[in-house]
Write a protein that holds these residues in place. Structure first.
Motif: not given
Length: 226
Positions: A95, A42-43, A49-50, A45-47, A99
């Protein structure tokens, strides 16, 4: 031998119910590892998106040499700036891939919990069945000892032949051997349950049975069925 009738233990440490053990599955090392892998996915995934950071590059030529290139006065300096634009859907693809990895990690975590719960259920049921077998063997031993004592009393009174007393003693000895074997299997099953459930103290009895509960639910389902 007749005086060595089975006696109930003076202490017992009952195992928690299967529902209680299942509720604590997230504390097992396998579950903790799977949860950590999910958090890491999940981390990512957040990365993903950046947007990528811009690059700033400073380069120098003809410096720190000899002669006219001594020092920095005759050097050539250049400063460059670059930014990855991520054209043609590169960022959404990254992304989506992150996911997908996170979804796979979540499924692996759920599968690890299911496999652990299944292994625990099998070990719990085996320990409970071993306890039932030991209880039946203990009851059979008590009956055999009582029958042998009655037969020996009749032999002493001359109301039964000596062979009857020998036969009763042999049956009691066989019952004792069967009880010792069943008790050893029960203790081994309790030890396996303690290890699989990671209990702080060894299990010596099972009170909240899993097999009895399963039988009861099955009977209720049969009654409710049309």
């Amino acid at each position: 031998m007749l005086g060595a009738a089975p006696a109930a233990p003076s202490w017992a440490d009952p195992a928690p119910s299967y529902a209680e053990l299942v509720a604590r599955l997230d504390q097992t090392p396998a579950s903790a590892e799977a949860a950590a892998l999910v958090d890491a996915a999940e981390a990512r995934v957040r990365q993903a998106r950046v947007r990528p950071n811009p690059n700033l590059d400073l380069s120098a030529e003809n410096v720190a040499g000899s002669g006219p290139y001594n020092g920095f006065g005759g050097g050539d300096f250049s400063l460059s700036f670059s930014q990855d634009l991520e054209l043609w859907g590169r960022r959404p693809a990254r992304v989506n891939a992150a996911r997908a990895d996170a979804g796979a990690a979540s499924l692996r975590r759920d599968l690890a919990l299911i496999e652990t719960a299944g292994r625990l259920a099998l070990t719990y049921a085996e320990a409970e069945a071993a306890q039932h077998r030991a209880a039946l063997a203990e009851e059979a031993l008590s009956l055999s000892v009582a029958d042998a004592r009655a037969a020996l009393a009749l032999v002493e009174e001359g109301r039964e032949p000596l062979l009857r007393g020998i036969q009763a003693e042999s049956e009691a000895a066989a019952a004792r051997a069967a009880f010792d074997e069943a008790k050893a299997e029960r203790d081994a099953a309790f030890a396996r349950l303690s290890a699989v459930a990671m209990l702080p103290t060894p299990v010596t009895s099972i009170e909240a049975g899993l097999l009895d509960a399963s039988t009861t639910r099955s009977s209720l389902s049969d009654r409710e069925a049309p």
